[in-house]
Scaffold this active site. Structure first.
Site, short mmCIF file in Angstrom:
data_model
loop_
_atom_site.label_atom_id
_atom_site.label_comp_id
_atom_site.label_asym_id
_atom_site.label_seq_id
_atom_site.Cartn_x
_atom_site.Cartn_y
_atom_site.Cartn_z
N LYS A 129 0.83 -1.20 0.00
CA LYS A 129 0.00 0.00 0.00
C LYS A 129 0.87 1.26 0.00
O LYS A 129 0.68 2.16 -0.80
CB LYS A 129 -0.92 -0.02 1.22
CG LYS A 129 -1.96 1.07 1.23
CD LYS A 129 -1.52 2.28 2.02
CE LYS A 129 -2.59 3.36 1.97
NZ LYS A 129 -2.15 4.57 2.70
N ASP A 147 -6.08 -0.39 0.99
CA ASP A 147 -6.07 -0.45 2.45
C ASP A 147 -7.38 -1.08 2.92
O ASP A 147 -8.16 -1.57 2.12
CB ASP A 147 -5.86 0.94 3.06
CG ASP A 147 -7.12 1.77 2.95
OD1 ASP A 147 -7.90 1.55 2.01
OD2 ASP A 147 -7.35 2.63 3.81
#
Length: 224
Positions: A129, A147
DNA sequence: ATCCCGAGGG
DNA sequence: CCCTCTGGAT
């Protein structure tokens, strides 16, 4: 089964419509972290894990004044570094990450932030991420940060083919969405989905009443 | 109590 | 796949 299943073309069309609505809902969703170079963005993004951008922004001025580059941060006193970043939380682990990360940058990457997924995720404290955020915002290399919000929101909107799965694979979500949108949309779309998850589509009590997406959302009203 | 624009370790 | 890591705000 195949007959009742929504066609991919229809699903992609719906995803694009819902993306347009997200753009209307959140006109100003860009990188909340102010940064001047890739190193600062990388550090700020590592610090951002499980905290608010306000806390990160409250420590970065002092942090970058004292450690403006990987070389100086690599030589930082650990306890002093911990003290500076303390307000963001997870300070012990994150200080260790920043030390190891900046040491690796100076020793293995000529003091620069690498521009590939494999190299970025080889740095301590940098996952997929974070790497995608840095690639997209610092280098203009399209990436799709996934996320917990993206996982939840795309599942509820059924942007995922495996939306029923209890524990969805973030990499698969990334690939599915990237398959349905042009690369120039990826970073922006990710930011909006994340923002939507925080503002409206909460984990526990999503605010479907004030959500323009509720009309087309398969999960609207079935939660909370 | 629960959540924060996660990642690493067991 | 689970857990922990931080503390402040709601």
């Amino acid at each position: 089964m195949a007959a009742s299943k929504e066609s991919k073309a229809r699903r992609v069309a719906r995803m694009h419509e819902e993306y347009a609505i997200l753009c209307e809902m959140y006109p100003d969703v860009y990188c909340a972290l102010h940064f001047h170079n890739p190193f600062e963005l990388l550090v700020a993004t590592v610090l951002s894990a499980q905290t608010t951008d306000k806390r990160v922004n409250s420590v970065t001025p002092e942090l970058f004044a004292i450690y403006p580059d990987p070389g100086s941060m690599a030589r930082a006193d650990p306890s002093r570094l911990e003290g500076i970043i303390h307000p963001v939380g997870f300070y012990h682990a994150k200080a260790a990450h920043l030390l190891g990360l900046s040491q690796m940058l100076t020793e293995d990457f000529d003091g620069r932030v690498p521009q590939t997924m494999d190299e970025l995720t080889s740095l301590p404290g940098v996952g997929r991420k974070t790497a995608n955020v840095v690639l997209g915002n610092a280098f203009g290399i399209p990436g799709f940060p996934v996320d917990t919000h993206v996982i939840r929101v795309t599942g509820r909107l059924r942007w995922r083919t495996d939306w029923r799965t209890t524990h969805p694979d973030p990499v698969r979500i990334e690939h599915e969405i990237c398959d349905c949108f042009p690369p120039e949309d990826w970073t922006d779309l990710s930011h909006r989905l994340i923002f939507h998850g925080r503002q409206t589509c909460h984990a526990r009590r999503p605010d479907c009443g004030s959500c323009p997406l509720a009309a087309s959302c398969p999960s609207a009203g079935t939660l909370g």
